[in-house]
Design a protein around this motif. Structure first.
Motif, PDB file in Angstrom:
ATOM      1  N   TYR A  98       0.839  -1.211   0.000  1.00  0.00           N
ATOM      2  CA  TYR A  98       0.000   0.000   0.000  1.00  0.00           C
ATOM      3  C   TYR A  98       0.877   1.265   0.000  1.00  0.00           C
ATOM      4  N   ALA A  99       1.963   1.219   0.809  1.00  0.00           N
ATOM      5  CA  ALA A  99       2.850   2.387   0.873  1.00  0.00           C
ATOM      6  C   ALA A  99       3.484   2.629  -0.503  1.00  0.00           C
ATOM      7  N   GLU A 100       3.875   1.545  -1.150  1.00  0.00           N
ATOM      8  CA  GLU A 100       4.482   1.633  -2.499  1.00  0.00           C
ATOM      9  C   GLU A 100       3.494   2.289  -3.478  1.00  0.00           C
ATOM     10  N   GLU A 101       2.234   1.910  -3.334  1.00  0.00           N
ATOM     11  CA  GLU A 101       1.193   2.464  -4.210  1.00  0.00           C
ATOM     12  C   GLU A 101       1.043   3.984  -3.991  1.00  0.00           C
ATOM     13  N   ILE A 102       1.119   4.401  -2.713  1.00  0.00           N
ATOM     14  CA  ILE A 102       1.014   5.853  -2.426  1.00  0.00           C
ATOM     15  C   ILE A 102       2.221   6.585  -3.025  1.00  0.00           C
ATOM     16  N   VAL A 103       3.420   5.981  -2.896  1.00  0.00           N
ATOM     17  CA  VAL A 103       4.623   6.597  -3.485  1.00  0.00           C
ATOM     18  C   VAL A 103       4.409   6.784  -4.993  1.00  0.00           C
ATOM     19  N   ASN A 104       3.951   5.722  -5.663  1.00  0.00           N
ATOM     20  CA  ASN A 104       3.773   5.792  -7.125  1.00  0.00           C
ATOM     21  C   ASN A 104       2.741   6.837  -7.524  1.00  0.00           C
ATOM     22  N   GLN A 105       1.630   6.847  -6.795  1.00  0.00           N
ATOM     23  CA  GLN A 105       0.565   7.784  -7.156  1.00  0.00           C
ATOM     24  C   GLN A 105       0.993   9.235  -6.907  1.00  0.00           C
ATOM     25  N   SER A 106       1.752   9.472  -5.824  1.00  0.00           N
ATOM     26  CA  SER A 106       2.166  10.862  -5.566  1.00  0.00           C
ATOM     27  C   SER A 106       3.199  11.310  -6.610  1.00  0.00           C
ATOM     28  N   ARG A 107       4.053  10.377  -7.041  1.00  0.00           N
ATOM     29  CA  ARG A 107       5.009  10.714  -8.134  1.00  0.00           C
ATOM     30  C   ARG A 107       4.246  11.088  -9.397  1.00  0.00           C
ATOM     31  N   LYS A 108       3.203  10.312  -9.678  1.00  0.00           N
ATOM     32  CA  LYS A 108       2.399  10.545 -10.879  1.00  0.00           C
ATOM     33  C   LYS A 108       1.744  11.930 -10.826  1.00  0.00           C
ATOM     34  N   LEU A 109       1.256  12.278  -9.640  1.00  0.00           N
ATOM     35  CA  LEU A 109       0.620  13.581  -9.454  1.00  0.00           C
ATOM     36  C   LEU A 109       1.634  14.715  -9.656  1.00  0.00           C
ATOM     37  N   GLU A 110       2.847  14.517  -9.148  1.00  0.00           N
ATOM     38  CA  GLU A 110       3.902  15.538  -9.334  1.00  0.00           C
ATOM     39  C   GLU A 110       4.208  15.698 -10.826  1.00  0.00           C
ATOM     40  N   GLU A 111       4.285  14.542 -11.513  1.00  0.00           N
ATOM     41  CA  GLU A 111       4.580  14.556 -12.954  1.00  0.00           C
ATOM     42  C   GLU A 111       3.476  15.282 -13.715  1.00  0.00           C
ATOM     43  N   LEU A 112       2.234  15.014 -13.302  1.00  0.00           N
ATOM     44  CA  LEU A 112       1.083  15.612 -13.962  1.00  0.00           C
ATOM     45  C   LEU A 112       1.081  17.131 -13.804  1.00  0.00           C
ATOM     46  N   ILE A 113       1.385  17.606 -12.605  1.00  0.00           N
ATOM     47  CA  ILE A 113       1.382  19.053 -12.361  1.00  0.00           C
ATOM     48  C   ILE A 113       2.518  19.727 -13.148  1.00  0.00           C
ATOM     49  N   THR A 114       3.693  19.093 -13.180  1.00  0.00           N
ATOM     50  CA  THR A 114       4.798  19.639 -13.989  1.00  0.00           C
ATOM     51  C   THR A 114       4.360  19.739 -15.455  1.00  0.00           C
ATOM     52  N   ALA A 115       3.688  18.678 -15.948  1.00  0.00           N
ATOM     53  CA  ALA A 115       3.252  18.678 -17.349  1.00  0.00           C
ATOM     54  C   ALA A 115       2.210  19.770 -17.601  1.00  0.00           C
ATOM     55  N   LEU A 116       1.302  19.974 -16.639  1.00  0.00           N
ATOM     56  CA  LEU A 116       0.276  21.017 -16.798  1.00  0.00           C
ATOM     57  C   LEU A 116       0.907  22.400 -16.918  1.00  0.00           C
ATOM     58  N   GLY A 238       0.382  -1.644 -18.722  1.00  0.00           N
ATOM     59  CA  GLY A 238       0.803  -1.311 -17.366  1.00  0.00           C
ATOM     60  C   GLY A 238       1.972  -0.331 -17.321  1.00  0.00           C
ATOM     61  N   GLU A 239       2.419   0.175 -18.480  1.00  0.00           N
ATOM     62  CA  GLU A 239       3.559   1.109 -18.466  1.00  0.00           C
ATOM     63  C   GLU A 239       3.153   2.427 -17.805  1.00  0.00           C
ATOM     64  N   ASP A 240       4.082   3.000 -17.047  1.00  0.00           N
ATOM     65  CA  ASP A 240       3.817   4.286 -16.408  1.00  0.00           C
ATOM     66  C   ASP A 240       3.633   5.371 -17.471  1.00  0.00           C
ATOM     67  N   GLY A 241       2.809   6.347 -17.188  1.00  0.00           N
ATOM     68  CA  GLY A 241       2.668   7.445 -18.150  1.00  0.00           C
ATOM     69  C   GLY A 241       1.371   8.190 -17.921  1.00  0.00           C
ATOM     70  N   ILE A 242       1.325   9.439 -18.422  1.00  0.00           N
ATOM     71  CA  ILE A 242       0.092  10.222 -18.256  1.00  0.00           C
ATOM     72  C   ILE A 242      -0.443  10.727 -19.600  1.00  0.00           C
ATOM     73  N   GLY A 243       0.212  10.338 -20.670  1.00  0.00           N
ATOM     74  CA  GLY A 243      -0.319  10.679 -21.996  1.00  0.00           C
ATOM     75  C   GLY A 243      -0.130  12.121 -22.423  1.00  0.00           C
ATOM     76  N   VAL A 244       0.951  12.760 -21.971  1.00  0.00           N
ATOM     77  CA  VAL A 244       1.175  14.139 -22.434  1.00  0.00           C
ATOM     78  C   VAL A 244       2.501  14.300 -23.190  1.00  0.00           C
ATOM     79  N   GLY A 245       3.358  13.264 -23.149  1.00  0.00           N
ATOM     80  CA  GLY A 245       4.691  13.366 -23.767  1.00  0.00           C
ATOM     81  C   GLY A 245       4.617  13.760 -25.233  1.00  0.00           C
ATOM     82  N   LEU A 246       3.804  13.029 -25.999  1.00  0.00           N
ATOM     83  CA  LEU A 246       3.754  13.311 -27.441  1.00  0.00           C
ATOM     84  C   LEU A 246       3.001  14.607 -27.739  1.00  0.00           C
TER      85      LEU A 246
END
Ligand code: ADP
Length: 282
Positions: A98-116, A238-246
């Motif tokens: 569960y802790a690992e999942e929170i780490v991954n999700q918070s990283r994803k959120l940081e990535e998303l905000i940087t992309a925005l 299952g690859e990590d990503g938020i769909g903004v790179g391209l």
């Protein structure tokens, strides 16, 4: 005839001002204008007002996104830090998971905000690229520095075939980011141990970079969708990503006068071509 010439002259001046974006009704005396001139003035006044309004709204949106990014930065960093600690210290397997999942999700959120923040900077049109003469080899060196470790982790070879002297007029830092996004995908969507080829090509008016992988590929009907905001392909699994790179890549490439296209075959591999006008054609 003299009257008509003067009328054309004023109409001409109004249109020139509008093209330059400096149109203002204060510069024309309405009592001395003909019917046609008055109509054109009303039209140009309302269109320049709506353009100003659009610019103001773009500015507001950019400010809002920048504020959100600033305000969320500290809490998000804390969530990630504490969940990393929790992961280290968790006693049971389930707690660790569960802790690992929170780490991954918070990283994803940081990535998303940087992309925005990046998206709003590039899209508002206020942003200016610093375009200068730059060698493709210099762009690729930057990209390889960033992507190299990930490729090595997956045991992948990146073969580079780029002449030293081929140049374009572009913003090196941003174009390197665009090319990095493409190469990072090639690494991400290819199996361990496979090869990626980076080469340049040059035609009469355009030159460019071609990146070819032997990865999972994309179905042809999806290719036009890949550059959309937040689009994740059916193959992304299952690859990590938020769909903004391209999406960001295409914005950057267009902003530097170029274009990007893709060719792919499912389960065989993908080729991206990023093209720019030749220096003489700029
Ligand atoms: P992300 O990788 O975060 O999903 P991108 O905008 O970088 O977002 O890419 C959009 C989609 O394009 C991906 O979800 C994936 O389906 C597809 N794609 C991009 N590059 C490749 C590639 N080299 N091979 C296969 N599919 C790819």
């Amino acid at each position: 005839m003299i009257g008509k010439n003067r009328e054309y002259e004023i109409l001409n001046r109004m249109i020139d001002d509008a093209i330059e974006g400096s149109f203002s009704e204060d510069r024309f005396d309405e009592t001395q204008l003909s019917k046609l001139q008055t109509k054109l003035m009303r039209y140009l006044t309302s269109s320049s007002m709506s353009e100003r309004k659009i610019m103001e709204e773009k500015d507001n949106l950019k400010e809002l996104i920048t504020n959100i990014s600033h305000q969320t930065k500290t809490p998000l960093t804390n969530i990630r830090m504490y969940s990393e600690l929790l992961r280290e210290e968790a006693a049971g397997i389930a707690e660790k998971k569960y802790a690992e999942e929170i780490v991954n999700q918070s990283r994803k959120l940081e990535e998303l905000i940087t992309a925005l923040v990046k998206m709003s900077r590039l899209e508002t049109g206020i942003f200016r690229y610093d375009r200068k003469k730059v060698r493709y080899s210099s762009i690729i060196n930057r990209v390889l520095e960033q992507a190299g470790p990930r490729a090595s982790e997956k045991g992948m070879d990146i073969i580079v075939n780029i002449p030293q002297d081929l140049c374009i007029c572009a913003d090196e830092k941003w174009v390197a980011e665009a090319v990095y996004n493409v190469l990072d995908n090639s690494i991400k969507y290819s199996s361990a141990g496979s090869e990626i080829l980076i080469e340049t090509f040059s035609y009469e008016l355009f030159s460019g970079i071609r990146i070819t992988d032997r990865g999972i590929g994309i179905e042809e009907d999806e290719i036009p969708l890949l550059f959309g905001r937040f689009y994740r392909g059916r193959n992304a699994g299952g690859e990590d990503g938020i769909g903004v790179g391209l999406f960001l890549t295409r914005e950057i490439v267009r902003g530097n006068g170029g274009y990007i296209k893709a060719k792919s075959k499912l389960n065989e591999g993908t080729t991206f071509e990023i093209c720019f006008p030749n220096l003489t054609a700029v």
